[in-house]
Design a protein around this motif. Structure first.
Motif, PDB file in Angstrom:
ATOM      1  N   ASP A   1      39.614  27.086  23.738  1.00 11.47           N
ATOM      2  CA  ASP A   1      40.368  28.123  24.040  1.00 11.47           C
ATOM      3  C   ASP A   1      39.851  29.497  23.958  1.00 11.47           C
ATOM      4  O   ASP A   1      40.074  30.619  23.535  1.00 11.47           O
ATOM      5  N   GLU A   2      38.341  29.707  24.547  1.00 10.59           N
ATOM      6  CA  GLU A   2      37.880  30.855  24.705  1.00 10.59           C
ATOM      7  C   GLU A   2      38.298  31.811  26.049  1.00 10.59           C
ATOM      8  O   GLU A   2      38.243  32.985  26.229  1.00 10.59           O
ATOM      9  N   LEU A   3      38.377  30.738  26.961  1.00  8.41           N
ATOM     10  CA  LEU A   3      38.738  31.252  28.393  1.00  8.41           C
ATOM     11  C   LEU A   3      39.745  30.436  28.825  1.00  8.41           C
ATOM     12  O   LEU A   3      39.986  29.294  28.462  1.00  8.41           O
ATOM     13  N   THR A   4      40.939  30.981  29.809  1.00 10.27           N
ATOM     14  CA  THR A   4      42.070  30.568  30.261  1.00 10.27           C
ATOM     15  C   THR A   4      41.703  30.212  31.643  1.00 10.27           C
ATOM     16  O   THR A   4      40.568  30.637  32.082  1.00 10.27           O
ATOM     17  N   PRO A   5      42.318  29.315  32.176  1.00  9.38           N
ATOM     18  CA  PRO A   5      42.057  29.097  33.702  1.00  9.38           C
ATOM     19  C   PRO A   5      42.157  30.261  34.396  1.00  9.38           C
ATOM     20  O   PRO A   5      41.380  30.337  35.360  1.00  9.38           O
ATOM     21  N   GLU A   6      43.153  31.023  34.226  1.00 17.00           N
ATOM     22  CA  GLU A   6      43.011  32.273  35.116  1.00 17.00           C
ATOM     23  C   GLU A   6      41.765  33.323  34.748  1.00 17.00           C
ATOM     24  O   GLU A   6      41.553  33.693  35.976  1.00 17.00           O
ATOM     25  N   GLU A   7      41.504  33.401  33.462  1.00 14.51           N
ATOM     26  CA  GLU A   7      40.326  34.188  33.441  1.00 14.51           C
ATOM     27  C   GLU A   7      39.203  33.262  34.121  1.00 14.51           C
ATOM     28  O   GLU A   7      38.214  34.257  34.623  1.00 14.51           O
ATOM     29  N   LEU A   8      38.964  32.243  34.028  1.00 20.49           N
ATOM     30  CA  LEU A   8      37.922  31.545  34.718  1.00 20.49           C
ATOM     31  C   LEU A   8      37.907  31.835  36.120  1.00 20.49           C
ATOM     32  O   LEU A   8      37.038  31.817  36.846  1.00 20.49           O
ATOM     33  N   GLU A   9      39.144  31.735  36.943  1.00 25.12           N
ATOM     34  CA  GLU A   9      39.431  31.870  38.301  1.00 25.12           C
ATOM     35  C   GLU A   9      38.921  33.413  38.880  1.00 25.12           C
ATOM     36  O   GLU A   9      38.337  33.562  39.632  1.00 25.12           O
ATOM     37  N   GLU A  10      39.205  34.371  37.763  1.00 30.76           N
ATOM     38  CA  GLU A  10      38.972  35.648  37.726  1.00 30.76           C
ATOM     39  C   GLU A  10      37.406  35.999  37.879  1.00 30.76           C
ATOM     40  O   GLU A  10      36.663  36.683  38.564  1.00 30.76           O
ATOM     41  N   ILE A  11      36.815  35.173  36.612  1.00 30.97           N
ATOM     42  CA  ILE A  11      35.219  35.325  36.601  1.00 30.97           C
ATOM     43  C   ILE A  11      34.670  34.927  37.787  1.00 30.97           C
ATOM     44  O   ILE A  11      33.483  35.426  38.539  1.00 30.97           O
ATOM     45  N   VAL A  12      35.070  33.820  38.535  1.00 29.96           N
ATOM     46  CA  VAL A  12      34.601  33.270  39.835  1.00 29.96           C
ATOM     47  C   VAL A  12      34.659  34.110  40.827  1.00 29.96           C
ATOM     48  O   VAL A  12      33.400  34.633  41.363  1.00 29.96           O
ATOM     49  N   LEU A  13      35.723  34.998  41.020  1.00 29.92           N
ATOM     50  CA  LEU A  13      35.864  36.031  42.023  1.00 29.92           C
ATOM     51  C   LEU A  13      34.849  37.199  41.855  1.00 29.92           C
ATOM     52  O   LEU A  13      34.166  37.622  42.663  1.00 29.92           O
TER      53      LEU A  13
END
Length: 138
Positions: free
Chosen positions: A86-98
């Motif tokens: 629970d360090e990163l959410t799916p939405e945060e990971l997608e934002e990191i990719v972009l």
């Protein structure tokens, strides 16, 4: 601490294995050789254990470094652990990719996206199942 207590293992190794278990989200056991010893004792027992940065902070930096180097295959365990802990959410990971597409290069960011995608899909599917199981639709 863990099942390593009383095993004759050095305190450094015990601390390193405990930190590896915490960081990766699954039980780590001792491994053979100098490479594993340095990884457990120094990287996890000393570096990941230092104050000043949270595990989330370190994970973000690591994902950026791995992506910039094109080592996104190694990022797979980090992405899974970030979601599992629970360090990163799916939405945060997608934002990191972009974000990393622009700063680490589009091909490297896309490679990270190929790693993140399946993890995010599984996390979202699990969340839908949990919501359905609790009687709430979402």
């Amino acid at each position: 601490m863990s099942d390593t207590a009383g095993s004759g293992m050095s305190p450094e190794r015990e601390r390193g294995l405990a930190m590896m278990t915490e960081v990766y989200g699954f039980e780590m056991s001792d491994g053979p050789g100098d490479y594993f010893a340095e990884t457990a004792d120094h990287l996890f027992g000393r570096v990941w254990s230092r104050p000043g940065l949270s595990h989330r902070d370190r994970r973000l930096l690591l994902l950026g470094a791995l992506t910039a180097q094109g080592n996104t295959d190694i990022a797979d365990i980090q992405v899974g652990a970030a979601l599992g802990n629970d360090e990163l959410t799916p939405e945060e990971l997608e934002e990191i990719v972009l974000f990393l597409c622009y700063y680490a290069g589009w091909p490297n960011g896309t490679k990270l996206g190929n790693v993140v995608g399946p993890h995010v899909a599984r996390a979202r599917k699990a969340a839908r199942r949990a919501a359905a199981g609790s009687g709430s639709e979402g």
